[in-house]
Structures are given as C-alpha cells and as structure tokens.
Design a protein around this motif. Structure first.
Motif, PDB file in Angstrom:
ATOM      1  N   UNK A   1       0.794  -1.224   0.000  1.00  0.00           N
ATOM      2  CA  UNK A   1       0.000   0.000   0.000  1.00  0.00           C
ATOM      3  C   UNK A   1       0.824   1.270   0.000  1.00  0.00           C
ATOM      4  N   UNK A   2       2.114   1.146   0.326  1.00  0.00           N
ATOM      5  CA  UNK A   2       3.034   2.287   0.304  1.00  0.00           C
ATOM      6  C   UNK A   2       4.365   1.851  -0.291  1.00  0.00           C
ATOM      7  N   UNK A   3       4.968   2.730  -1.069  1.00  0.00           N
ATOM      8  CA  UNK A   3       6.361   2.589  -1.461  1.00  0.00           C
ATOM      9  C   UNK A   3       7.134   3.623  -0.653  1.00  0.00           C
ATOM     10  N   UNK A   4       7.974   3.147   0.253  1.00  0.00           N
ATOM     11  CA  UNK A   4       8.666   4.033   1.193  1.00  0.00           C
ATOM     12  C   UNK A   4      10.083   4.293   0.707  1.00  0.00           C
ATOM     13  N   UNK A   5      10.495   5.560   0.613  1.00  0.00           N
ATOM     14  CA  UNK A   5      11.849   5.875   0.138  1.00  0.00           C
ATOM     15  C   UNK A   5      12.921   5.288   1.043  1.00  0.00           C
ATOM     16  N   UNK A   6      14.003   4.855   0.416  1.00  0.00           N
ATOM     17  CA  UNK A   6      15.141   4.361   1.168  1.00  0.00           C
ATOM     18  C   UNK A   6      16.168   5.452   1.376  1.00  0.00           C
ATOM     19  N   UNK A   7      16.677   5.561   2.601  1.00  0.00           N
ATOM     20  CA  UNK A   7      17.696   6.552   2.948  1.00  0.00           C
ATOM     21  C   UNK A   7      18.827   5.830   3.662  1.00  0.00           C
ATOM     22  N   UNK A   8      20.060   6.179   3.307  1.00  0.00           N
ATOM     23  CA  UNK A   8      21.219   5.538   3.912  1.00  0.00           C
ATOM     24  C   UNK A   8      21.169   5.617   5.436  1.00  0.00           C
ATOM     25  N   UNK A   9      21.340   4.480   6.090  1.00  0.00           N
ATOM     26  CA  UNK A   9      21.431   4.430   7.539  1.00  0.00           C
ATOM     27  C   UNK A   9      20.115   4.341   8.265  1.00  0.00           C
ATOM     28  N   UNK A  10      19.014   4.189   7.545  1.00  0.00           N
ATOM     29  CA  UNK A  10      17.721   4.185   8.226  1.00  0.00           C
ATOM     30  C   UNK A  10      17.268   2.772   8.586  1.00  0.00           C
ATOM     31  N   UNK A  11      16.399   2.698   9.568  1.00  0.00           N
ATOM     32  CA  UNK A  11      15.767   1.441   9.984  1.00  0.00           C
ATOM     33  C   UNK A  11      14.277   1.552   9.678  1.00  0.00           C
ATOM     34  N   UNK A  12      13.707   0.480   9.176  1.00  0.00           N
ATOM     35  CA  UNK A  12      12.289   0.479   8.831  1.00  0.00           C
ATOM     36  C   UNK A  12      11.533  -0.463   9.756  1.00  0.00           C
ATOM     37  N   UNK A  13      10.537   0.064  10.442  1.00  0.00           N
ATOM     38  CA  UNK A  13       9.697  -0.727  11.344  1.00  0.00           C
ATOM     39  C   UNK A  13       8.269  -0.743  10.820  1.00  0.00           C
TER      40      UNK A  13
ATOM     41  N   UNK B   1      18.286  -1.251   5.731  1.00  0.00           N
ATOM     42  CA  UNK B   1      16.919  -1.243   5.231  1.00  0.00           C
ATOM     43  C   UNK B   1      16.348  -2.637   5.095  1.00  0.00           C
ATOM     44  N   UNK B   2      17.207  -3.642   4.991  1.00  0.00           N
ATOM     45  CA  UNK B   2      16.681  -4.991   4.845  1.00  0.00           C
ATOM     46  C   UNK B   2      16.116  -5.553   6.132  1.00  0.00           C
ATOM     47  N   UNK B   3      16.343  -4.891   7.235  1.00  0.00           N
ATOM     48  CA  UNK B   3      15.882  -5.395   8.519  1.00  0.00           C
ATOM     49  C   UNK B   3      14.581  -4.693   8.922  1.00  0.00           C
ATOM     50  N   UNK B   4      13.542  -5.456   9.111  1.00  0.00           N
ATOM     51  CA  UNK B   4      12.257  -4.896   9.516  1.00  0.00           C
ATOM     52  C   UNK B   4      11.942  -5.318  10.941  1.00  0.00           C
ATOM     53  N   UNK B   5      11.488  -4.381  11.730  1.00  0.00           N
ATOM     54  CA  UNK B   5      11.149  -4.667  13.117  1.00  0.00           C
ATOM     55  C   UNK B   5       9.784  -4.094  13.439  1.00  0.00           C
ATOM     56  N   UNK B   6       9.056  -4.794  14.275  1.00  0.00           N
ATOM     57  CA  UNK B   6       7.789  -4.246  14.746  1.00  0.00           C
ATOM     58  C   UNK B   6       8.071  -3.140  15.737  1.00  0.00           C
ATOM     59  N   UNK B   7       7.394  -2.025  15.570  1.00  0.00           N
ATOM     60  CA  UNK B   7       7.608  -0.889  16.456  1.00  0.00           C
ATOM     61  C   UNK B   7       6.324  -0.459  17.110  1.00  0.00           C
ATOM     62  N   UNK B   8       6.401   0.440  18.071  1.00  0.00           N
ATOM     63  CA  UNK B   8       5.206   0.892  18.787  1.00  0.00           C
ATOM     64  C   UNK B   8       4.359   1.816  17.928  1.00  0.00           C
ATOM     65  N   UNK B   9       3.053   1.688  18.041  1.00  0.00           N
ATOM     66  CA  UNK B   9       2.138   2.583  17.348  1.00  0.00           C
ATOM     67  C   UNK B   9       2.047   3.885  18.128  1.00  0.00           C
TER      68      UNK B   9
END
Length: 252
Positions: free
Chosen positions: A64-76, A239-247
């Motif tokens: 539902x979203x294409x999220x931009x990738x930025x160097x050094x970021x973590x995606x949850x 960016x390849x690591x996805x973690x569940x984060x708090x809402x």
C-alpha cells in the motif's frame, strides 16, 4: 471624579472583553476555513501510484506504500491485529511514521482529522499549535507521556498530512526531527517521496490501507541488536531489517 474613573475602567474592561471575543471568533473562523480546504496540488509529492512510471525505484515496496530508502535508516512496521497498517522510518534520533487511509473521491479529510487529533490531545492535557509548515498545515503537539522513572513528561510530535486522489497520507514526526528544523529535512523529504497505492477496490473513508512485507524482508523483534555489516540492501544502511515498532497513535 472617583466614580467617573471607575466607570471609565469598566468601559475599558468591556471593550477588552469584546476584542478578545472578536479575536477568538476570527481564529475559529480561520480554523474552520482551513478544515474545509479542498485537496491541494502535490507538485513535489507524495505521489499516487498512477503518477510515476517506476514507483519502486529507490523505494521499499510495502504494498500500500512505497517508502523511500535513505542511507542508515531502519524500517519498522506497525501491526493492528493481523494487518500491517503503518511503517516507521527511524533515522538516528528521529523518526517518521507513515500511514495511508482511504478518502472520498473529491474531498480531503486532513482538515477534519487534524481537528480530531487536536481535540484528543488537548483532552489529555497536551498542547497544540496549528501552523503552516513545509508540508502544508500541520499540528505541533506536546503530548503527555509517562517517563521511564514513572514521572510525567511531554513528548513533542509533529502531525503532518496530505490529501491525495481517494487517499490520505499521515506522517507523525518524533524525536529530534520534531524540535529541530535541521533534523527534519530528510524526514519531510521521505514523506514527499512516498508513493501511495490506494487500489481500486471499495473502501470506506478512513479505512487504513493495508501494507505487506517485502518478500526478502527479515523480521527482527524490537530491541534485538544485529550486526548490520553486509546487509546487502540495495537501499543502503540496514533497510533490509524490519522490526515491529510501537504505534504512536491511531485514527479510526
């Protein structure tokens, strides 16, 4: 003479109260106008899937979203029940949560949603400032929270939103990006570069646009540290690591 000075003071008080009432009414009218504004043009994004030839270039495909990738970021990812409904980009000591919702075809909902968010925060004892920022009208809030030591504190949060064709994208900026303009630029650009995929199926206004994990994603429980060297992500960083984060918050 004493009586005349007293009457003069009373008249001044009445005039001051009248001016305050007029100013309050004018502020309320201005807020009502902002809430009723139609969707603004989006020359710099965020984008609808139909507006780009290659939406996946430089972005993570979450359905539902294409999220931009930025160097050094973590995606949850944020989970409600069995559905993934939001993604949070963490960059240093700042973060932006992205969440898409269905919206009416010819009517924006950000003004109405902004009013509801503001009302909810003020009921909790928080403070709200509605300003026109780099992404349009936004809320800058001081939200009451409980600190790790049990004491009460406040968290500064920015609520931004953009109305698109049959969708609404909300961003919640927290951390240093909410208080320091120099730390917010990258997060604001992430919001602008996000692509929304509303889909053609019927959805009620405000229904969350459900996301999915990339096929090569690795779920990492929150709080687990990993060696980030050699992650192999084409977006850089971890960016390849996805973690569940708090809402942070939820709109219903």
């Amino acid at each position: 003479m004493f009586g005349r000075r007293k009457n003069s003071g009373a008249a001044q008080d009445a005039e001051s109260e009248t001016e305050q009432v007029a100013e309050t009414q004018a502020a309320d009218e201005d807020a009502a106008v902002r809430r009723s504004l139609p969707p603004a043009a989006r020359p710099d994004g965020p984008w609808d899937i139909s507006e780009l030839h290659e939406p996946g270039e430089g972005r993570v495909d979450l359905g539902g979203l294409f999220v931009p990738g930025v160097e050094g970021m973590e995606l949850r990812v944020e989970v409600a029940g069995d559905a993934i409904v939001a993604a949070t980009v963490v960059l240093g000591d700042s973060a932006v949560q992205l969440q898409g919702f269905a919206a009416p075809k010819n009517e924006g909902i950000w003004g109405e949603v902004r009013e509801e968010i503001a009302s909810g925060i003020t009921r909790q004892g928080g403070l709200i400032d509605e300003i026109e920022g780099p992404l349009g009208w936004e809320l800058r809030a001081q939200v009451p929270i409980q600190l790790p030591d049990g004491k009460s504190g406040q968290q500064v949060v920015r609520f931004v939103g953009v109305d698109g064709p049959r969708w609404f994208l909300r961003g919640v900026i927290s951390g240093q990006g909410a208080v320091q303009p120099q730390a917010a630029g990258v997060l604001e650009q992430i919001v602008r570069d996000t692509v929304v995929v509303r889909g053609e199926g019927p959805m009620a206004p405000r229904d969350p646009i459900v996301l999915k994990l990339p096929e090569d994603a690795q779920m990492v429980p929150e709080g687990v540290q990993q060696d980030r060297q050699g992650s192999g992500s084409r977006f850089g960083g971890d960016m390849g690591q996805l973690a569940r984060g708090p809402e942070i918050t939820e709109i219903r």
